[in-house]
Scaffold this motif. Structure first.
Motif, PDB file in Angstrom:
ATOM      1  N   LEU A  73       0.824  -1.214   0.000  1.00 49.21           N
ATOM      2  CA  LEU A  73       0.000   0.000   0.000  1.00 49.21           C
ATOM      3  C   LEU A  73       0.856   1.261   0.000  1.00 49.21           C
ATOM      4  CD1 LEU A  73      -2.946  -0.947   2.395  1.00 49.21           C
ATOM      5  CD2 LEU A  73      -2.969  -0.715  -0.095  1.00 49.21           C
ATOM      6  N   GLU A  74       1.986   1.232   0.680  1.00 52.09           N
ATOM      7  CA  GLU A  74       2.858   2.412   0.718  1.00 52.09           C
ATOM      8  C   GLU A  74       3.404   2.727  -0.674  1.00 52.09           C
ATOM      9  OE1 GLU A  74       7.055   3.739   2.692  1.00 52.09           O
ATOM     10  OE2 GLU A  74       5.660   2.610   3.959  1.00 52.09           O
ATOM     11  N   GLN A  75       3.766   1.707  -1.426  1.00 44.94           N
ATOM     12  CA  GLN A  75       4.271   1.924  -2.784  1.00 44.94           C
ATOM     13  C   GLN A  75       3.168   2.444  -3.702  1.00 44.94           C
ATOM     14  OE1 GLN A  75       5.805  -2.086  -2.830  1.00 44.94           O
ATOM     15  NE2 GLN A  75       7.820  -1.289  -3.407  1.00 44.94           N
ATOM     16  N   ILE A  76       1.967   1.924  -3.550  1.00 46.40           N
ATOM     17  CA  ILE A  76       0.829   2.416  -4.341  1.00 46.40           C
ATOM     18  C   ILE A  76       0.538   3.872  -3.975  1.00 46.40           C
ATOM     19  CG2 ILE A  76      -1.653   2.142  -4.777  1.00 46.40           C
ATOM     20  CD1 ILE A  76      -0.018  -0.051  -6.079  1.00 46.40           C
ATOM     21  N   TYR A  77       0.601   4.184  -2.696  1.00 42.58           N
ATOM     22  CA  TYR A  77       0.380   5.560  -2.237  1.00 42.58           C
ATOM     23  C   TYR A  77       1.443   6.487  -2.835  1.00 42.58           C
ATOM     24  CZ  TYR A  77      -0.024   9.608   0.806  1.00 42.58           C
ATOM     25  OH  TYR A  77      -0.168  10.882   1.277  1.00 42.58           O
ATOM     26  N   ASP A  78       2.706   6.064  -2.816  1.00 41.96           N
ATOM     27  CA  ASP A  78       3.786   6.876  -3.385  1.00 41.96           C
ATOM     28  C   ASP A  78       3.573   7.103  -4.884  1.00 41.96           C
ATOM     29  OD1 ASP A  78       4.970   6.986  -0.892  1.00 41.96           O
ATOM     30  OD2 ASP A  78       6.501   5.476  -1.351  1.00 41.96           O
ATOM     31  N   LEU A  79       3.171   6.059  -5.591  1.00 40.21           N
ATOM     32  CA  LEU A  79       2.891   6.189  -7.023  1.00 40.21           C
ATOM     33  C   LEU A  79       1.757   7.180  -7.257  1.00 40.21           C
ATOM     34  CD1 LEU A  79       3.150   5.321 -10.020  1.00 40.21           C
ATOM     35  CD2 LEU A  79       1.604   3.424  -9.475  1.00 40.21           C
ATOM     36  N   ALA A  80       0.695   7.049  -6.477  1.00 38.11           N
ATOM     37  CA  ALA A  80      -0.459   7.945  -6.623  1.00 38.11           C
ATOM     38  C   ALA A  80      -0.065   9.394  -6.333  1.00 38.11           C
ATOM     39  CB  ALA A  80      -1.583   7.505  -5.694  1.00 38.11           C
ATOM     40  N   THR A  81       0.794   9.597  -5.342  1.00 40.11           N
ATOM     41  CA  THR A  81       1.246  10.946  -5.002  1.00 40.11           C
ATOM     42  C   THR A  81       2.013  11.571  -6.161  1.00 40.11           C
ATOM     43  OG1 THR A  81       1.351  10.379  -2.655  1.00 40.11           O
ATOM     44  CG2 THR A  81       2.637  12.288  -3.369  1.00 40.11           C
ATOM     45  N   VAL A  82       2.934  10.808  -6.743  1.00 38.01           N
ATOM     46  CA  VAL A  82       3.704  11.308  -7.888  1.00 38.01           C
ATOM     47  C   VAL A  82       2.784  11.612  -9.061  1.00 38.01           C
ATOM     48  CG1 VAL A  82       5.432  10.664  -9.629  1.00 38.01           C
ATOM     49  CG2 VAL A  82       5.852  10.187  -7.204  1.00 38.01           C
ATOM     50  N   VAL A  83       1.862  10.724  -9.335  1.00 37.10           N
ATOM     51  CA  VAL A  83       0.923  10.913 -10.451  1.00 37.10           C
ATOM     52  C   VAL A  83       0.114  12.192 -10.257  1.00 37.10           C
ATOM     53  CG1 VAL A  83      -1.185  10.002 -11.528  1.00 37.10           C
ATOM     54  CG2 VAL A  83       0.780   8.502 -11.135  1.00 37.10           C
ATOM     55  N   LEU A  84      -0.451  12.380  -9.075  1.00 39.62           N
ATOM     56  CA  LEU A  84      -1.272  13.563  -8.829  1.00 39.62           C
ATOM     57  C   LEU A  84      -0.447  14.850  -8.883  1.00 39.62           C
ATOM     58  CD1 LEU A  84      -3.689  12.245  -6.073  1.00 39.62           C
ATOM     59  CD2 LEU A  84      -4.167  12.633  -8.501  1.00 39.62           C
ATOM     60  N   MET A  85       0.781  14.802  -8.390  1.00 38.50           N
ATOM     61  CA  MET A  85       1.640  15.994  -8.476  1.00 38.50           C
ATOM     62  C   MET A  85       1.945  16.338  -9.927  1.00 38.50           C
ATOM     63  SD  MET A  85       4.346  15.847  -5.247  1.00 38.50           S
ATOM     64  CE  MET A  85       5.461  14.872  -6.198  1.00 38.50           C
ATOM     65  N   GLU A  86       2.250  15.332 -10.737  1.00 38.49           N
ATOM     66  CA  GLU A  86       2.553  15.574 -12.147  1.00 38.49           C
ATOM     67  C   GLU A  86       1.348  16.149 -12.890  1.00 38.49           C
ATOM     68  OE1 GLU A  86       5.375  15.372 -13.996  1.00 38.49           O
ATOM     69  OE2 GLU A  86       6.454  15.003 -12.131  1.00 38.49           O
ATOM     70  N   VAL A  87       0.193  15.560 -12.660  1.00 43.14           N
ATOM     71  CA  VAL A  87      -1.020  16.037 -13.347  1.00 43.14           C
ATOM     72  C   VAL A  87      -1.347  17.465 -12.894  1.00 43.14           C
ATOM     73  CG1 VAL A  87      -3.505  15.676 -13.612  1.00 43.14           C
ATOM     74  CG2 VAL A  87      -1.956  13.740 -13.746  1.00 43.14           C
ATOM     75  N   ALA A  88      -1.273  17.722 -11.610  1.00 39.90           N
ATOM     76  CA  ALA A  88      -1.586  19.059 -11.083  1.00 39.90           C
ATOM     77  C   ALA A  88      -0.593  20.106 -11.581  1.00 39.90           C
ATOM     78  CB  ALA A  88      -1.606  19.023  -9.560  1.00 39.90           C
ATOM     79  N   ASN A  89       0.667  19.713 -11.772  1.00 42.14           N
ATOM     80  CA  ASN A  89       1.671  20.660 -12.271  1.00 42.14           C
ATOM     81  C   ASN A  89       1.471  21.001 -13.743  1.00 42.14           C
ATOM     82  OD1 ASN A  89       3.034  20.951  -9.841  1.00 42.14           O
ATOM     83  ND2 ASN A  89       4.464  19.296 -10.275  1.00 42.14           N
ATOM     84  N   ARG A  90       0.849  20.114 -14.487  1.00 38.41           N
ATOM     85  CA  ARG A  90       0.686  20.321 -15.928  1.00 38.41           C
ATOM     86  C   ARG A  90      -0.643  20.951 -16.312  1.00 38.41           C
ATOM     87  NH1 ARG A  90       2.772  14.502 -17.690  1.00 38.41           N
ATOM     88  NH2 ARG A  90       4.955  14.807 -17.223  1.00 38.41           N
ATOM     89  N   ARG A  91      -1.659  20.793 -15.475  1.00 36.45           N
ATOM     90  CA  ARG A  91      -3.003  21.215 -15.881  1.00 36.45           C
ATOM     91  C   ARG A  91      -3.704  21.971 -14.757  1.00 36.45           C
ATOM     92  NH1 ARG A  91      -5.393  18.972 -19.891  1.00 36.45           N
ATOM     93  NH2 ARG A  91      -4.365  17.433 -21.155  1.00 36.45           N
ATOM     94  N   ALA A  92      -4.469  22.960 -15.145  1.00 34.54           N
ATOM     95  CA  ALA A  92      -5.285  23.678 -14.165  1.00 34.54           C
ATOM     96  C   ALA A  92      -6.519  22.850 -13.808  1.00 34.54           C
ATOM     97  CB  ALA A  92      -5.696  25.041 -14.717  1.00 34.54           C
ATOM     98  N   THR A  93      -7.064  22.171 -14.797  1.00 32.77           N
ATOM     99  CA  THR A  93      -8.188  21.262 -14.555  1.00 32.77           C
ATOM    100  C   THR A  93      -7.838  19.917 -15.167  1.00 32.77           C
ATOM    101  OG1 THR A  93      -9.313  21.906 -16.603  1.00 32.77           O
ATOM    102  CG2 THR A  93      -9.889  23.124 -14.608  1.00 32.77           C
ATOM    103  N   TRP A  94      -8.283  18.869 -14.533  1.00 33.20           N
ATOM    104  CA  TRP A  94      -7.966  17.539 -15.028  1.00 33.20           C
ATOM    105  C   TRP A  94      -9.006  16.561 -14.533  1.00 33.20           C
ATOM    106  CZ3 TRP A  94      -6.775  14.809 -10.583  1.00 33.20           C
ATOM    107  CH2 TRP A  94      -6.262  15.549  -9.520  1.00 33.20           C
ATOM    108  N   GLY A  95      -9.021  15.414 -15.177  1.00 34.63           N
ATOM    109  CA  GLY A  95     -10.013  14.401 -14.838  1.00 34.63           C
ATOM    110  C   GLY A  95      -9.400  13.015 -14.790  1.00 34.63           C
ATOM    111  N   ARG A  96     -10.265  12.040 -14.757  1.00 34.15           N
ATOM    112  CA  ARG A  96      -9.858  10.645 -14.620  1.00 34.15           C
ATOM    113  C   ARG A  96      -8.878  10.212 -15.705  1.00 34.15           C
ATOM    114  NH1 ARG A  96     -10.880   5.552 -16.320  1.00 34.15           N
ATOM    115  NH2 ARG A  96     -11.292   3.912 -14.801  1.00 34.15           N
TER     116      ARG A  96
END
Length: 97
Positions: free
Chosen positions: A47-70
């Motif tokens: 679960l910790e590795q999945i959480y880390d992956l999800a954190t990186v993914v969300l940071m990358e998406v948030a850094n690239r887009r003002a709005t984003w979806g699934r």
């Protein structure tokens, strides 16, 4: 116009010159090396590795887009997992989900 066989033969000849060895043998050697690598199964990730992956993914998406979806999250997750060799497609999809 050249046939696929002619184009493949030309590629093989150019690749052999570039590699300094038979291109087909070189490619087979790479495939054989990959076959001995450990393949990841979805259950191998905690679960910790999945959480880390999800954190990186969300940071990358948030850094690239003002709005984003699934689908933006889906695409970024696939980019993050691109270099990971999974045992099966189902394992990759399980981690993605």
């Amino acid at each position: 116009m050249h046939s696929l066989a002619e184009l493949t033969d030309q590629w093989r000849q150019r690749a052999t010159l570039t590699l300094g060895e038979d291109a087909t043998t070189w490619a087979q050697h790479l495939l054989d090396q990959g076959a001995t690598e450990a393949l990841l199964r979805a259950d191998d990730l905690g679960l910790e590795q999945i959480y880390d992956l999800a954190t990186v993914v969300l940071m990358e998406v948030a850094n690239r887009r003002a709005t984003w979806g699934r689908w933006n999250v889906h695409a970024e997750t696939m980019r993050q997992l691109m270099g990971v060799r999974f045992a099966t497609t189902d394992d990759r999809i399980a981690v993605l989900d």
